[in-house]
Design a protein around this motif. Sequence first.
Motif, PDB file in Angstrom:
ATOM      1  N   GLN A  34       0.737  -1.360  -0.145  1.00  0.00           N
ATOM      2  CA  GLN A  34      -0.001  -0.090   0.163  1.00  0.00           C
ATOM      3  C   GLN A  34       0.958   1.317   0.166  1.00  0.00           C
ATOM      4  N   SER A  35       0.437   2.339  -0.656  1.00  0.00           N
ATOM      5  CA  SER A  35       1.031   3.376  -0.393  1.00  0.00           C
ATOM      6  C   SER A  35       1.275   4.002   1.183  1.00  0.00           C
ATOM      7  N   VAL A  36       2.218   4.903   1.464  1.00  0.00           N
ATOM      8  CA  VAL A  36       2.541   5.229   2.542  1.00  0.00           C
ATOM      9  C   VAL A  36       1.132   5.937   3.219  1.00  0.00           C
ATOM     10  N   ARG A  37       0.656   6.546   2.792  1.00  0.00           N
ATOM     11  CA  ARG A  37      -0.595   7.233   2.954  1.00  0.00           C
ATOM     12  C   ARG A  37      -1.884   6.214   3.438  1.00  0.00           C
ATOM     13  N   GLU A  38      -2.213   5.174   2.514  1.00  0.00           N
ATOM     14  CA  GLU A  38      -3.023   4.168   2.613  1.00  0.00           C
ATOM     15  C   GLU A  38      -2.736   3.406   3.774  1.00  0.00           C
ATOM     16  N   MET A  39      -1.397   2.981   3.766  1.00  0.00           N
ATOM     17  CA  MET A  39      -1.036   2.252   5.090  1.00  0.00           C
ATOM     18  C   MET A  39      -1.175   2.918   6.511  1.00  0.00           C
ATOM     19  N   ALA A  40      -0.908   4.119   6.576  1.00  0.00           N
ATOM     20  CA  ALA A  40      -1.012   4.946   7.445  1.00  0.00           C
ATOM     21  C   ALA A  40      -2.577   4.901   7.838  1.00  0.00           C
ATOM     22  N   LEU A  41      -3.530   5.121   7.211  1.00  0.00           N
ATOM     23  CA  LEU A  41      -4.886   4.979   7.488  1.00  0.00           C
ATOM     24  C   LEU A  41      -5.066   3.521   7.958  1.00  0.00           C
ATOM     25  N   SER A  42      -4.708   2.589   7.296  1.00  0.00           N
ATOM     26  CA  SER A  42      -4.949   1.258   7.795  1.00  0.00           C
ATOM     27  C   SER A  42      -4.529   0.914   9.318  1.00  0.00           C
ATOM     28  N   TYR A  43      -3.423   1.525   9.541  1.00  0.00           N
ATOM     29  CA  TYR A  43      -2.906   1.334  10.829  1.00  0.00           C
ATOM     30  C   TYR A  43      -3.101   2.434  11.846  1.00  0.00           C
ATOM     31  N   ASN A  44      -3.766   3.526  11.470  1.00  0.00           N
ATOM     32  CA  ASN A  44      -4.100   4.745  11.993  1.00  0.00           C
ATOM     33  C   ASN A  44      -2.863   5.023  12.768  1.00  0.00           C
ATOM     34  N   VAL A  45      -1.855   5.575  12.044  1.00  0.00           N
ATOM     35  CA  VAL A  45      -0.642   6.056  12.442  1.00  0.00           C
ATOM     36  C   VAL A  45      -0.173   7.138  11.408  1.00  0.00           C
ATOM     37  N   PRO A  47       1.855   9.251   8.580  1.00  0.00           N
ATOM     38  CA  PRO A  47       2.461   8.789   7.470  1.00  0.00           C
ATOM     39  C   PRO A  47       4.283   8.747   7.575  1.00  0.00           C
ATOM     40  N   ASN A  48       4.677   9.741   8.411  1.00  0.00           N
ATOM     41  CA  ASN A  48       6.055   9.620   8.632  1.00  0.00           C
ATOM     42  C   ASN A  48       6.423   8.252   9.376  1.00  0.00           C
ATOM     43  N   THR A  49       5.722   7.617  10.180  1.00  0.00           N
ATOM     44  CA  THR A  49       5.766   6.414  10.863  1.00  0.00           C
ATOM     45  C   THR A  49       6.002   5.391   9.959  1.00  0.00           C
ATOM     46  N   ILE A  50       4.879   5.249   8.821  1.00  0.00           N
ATOM     47  CA  ILE A  50       5.259   4.172   7.697  1.00  0.00           C
ATOM     48  C   ILE A  50       6.276   4.590   6.717  1.00  0.00           C
ATOM     49  N   GLN A  51       6.567   5.722   6.674  1.00  0.00           N
ATOM     50  CA  GLN A  51       7.834   6.105   5.876  1.00  0.00           C
ATOM     51  C   GLN A  51       9.078   5.460   6.266  1.00  0.00           C
ATOM     52  N   ARG A  52       8.901   5.712   7.666  1.00  0.00           N
ATOM     53  CA  ARG A  52      10.211   5.195   8.472  1.00  0.00           C
ATOM     54  C   ARG A  52      10.391   3.560   8.354  1.00  0.00           C
ATOM     55  N   THR A  53       9.099   2.976   8.495  1.00  0.00           N
ATOM     56  CA  THR A  53       8.942   1.462   8.514  1.00  0.00           C
ATOM     57  C   THR A  53       9.504   1.131   7.043  1.00  0.00           C
ATOM     58  N   TYR A  54       9.022   1.765   5.885  1.00  0.00           N
ATOM     59  CA  TYR A  54       9.365   1.161   4.597  1.00  0.00           C
ATOM     60  C   TYR A  54      10.716   1.459   4.406  1.00  0.00           C
ATOM     61  N   SER A  55      11.433   2.628   4.966  1.00  0.00           N
ATOM     62  CA  SER A  55      12.840   3.108   4.734  1.00  0.00           C
ATOM     63  C   SER A  55      13.728   1.833   5.498  1.00  0.00           C
ATOM     64  N   GLU A  56      13.204   1.336   6.755  1.00  0.00           N
ATOM     65  CA  GLU A  56      13.953   0.420   7.623  1.00  0.00           C
ATOM     66  C   GLU A  56      13.854  -1.070   6.713  1.00  0.00           C
ATOM     67  N   LEU A  57      12.849  -1.282   6.184  1.00  0.00           N
ATOM     68  CA  LEU A  57      12.669  -2.404   5.330  1.00  0.00           C
ATOM     69  C   LEU A  57      13.484  -2.299   4.183  1.00  0.00           C
ATOM     70  N   GLU A  58      13.563  -1.359   3.483  1.00  0.00           N
ATOM     71  CA  GLU A  58      14.361  -0.881   2.341  1.00  0.00           C
ATOM     72  C   GLU A  58      15.853  -1.109   2.629  1.00  0.00           C
ATOM     73  N   ARG A  59      16.214  -0.724   3.882  1.00  0.00           N
ATOM     74  CA  ARG A  59      17.663  -0.884   4.270  1.00  0.00           C
ATOM     75  C   ARG A  59      17.910  -2.265   4.510  1.00  0.00           C
ATOM     76  N   GLU A  60      17.022  -3.115   5.075  1.00  0.00           N
ATOM     77  CA  GLU A  60      17.381  -4.363   5.346  1.00  0.00           C
ATOM     78  C   GLU A  60      17.402  -5.270   4.159  1.00  0.00           C
ATOM     79  N   GLY A  61      16.844  -4.742   2.983  1.00  0.00           N
ATOM     80  CA  GLY A  61      16.771  -5.344   1.795  1.00  0.00           C
ATOM     81  C   GLY A  61      15.532  -6.236   1.497  1.00  0.00           C
TER      82      GLY A  61
END
Length: 131
Positions: A34-45, A47-61
């Motif tokens: 999901q887009s950052v915005r969609e995921m943020a709405l899904s988890y009620n957090v 969007p910066n938190t989702i961006q950080r999550t995606y960045s962490e997972l990208e860093r981990e490959g």
Amino acid sequence: MDEFNSSKPIYLQLADRINRLIVSKELKAGQKLQSVREMALSYNVNPNTIQRTYSELEREGVLETRRGQGSFVTEQEERLIQLRGKMKEEQIETFVQVMREMGFSSDEIVSGLRDHLLKMNKGDESVDRID
């Protein structure tokens, strides 16, 4: 939706959830998240938190971001195999630590686990034999 644990940052808890979805193959290699915005709405957090999550997972490959397209589960099979092994090891480590804290020996842990799996698998012919 599950509540978040206050002892661990939310972005890491979300990363763990996404990793579990990948390992269980609910999210498949190459699948778009999901887009950052969609995921943020899904988890009620935020969007910066989702961006950080995606960045962490990208860093981990685990995730790959394609400019203008979004974030996708990596298609690198070796990385997904490593993730699966890492998550298995973490779960086993936690389980064994808790059992040890309760005073169980290695033999008791192994026999208890074997008994449990045999009970679970009884009648399920598709499950591998437990030696």
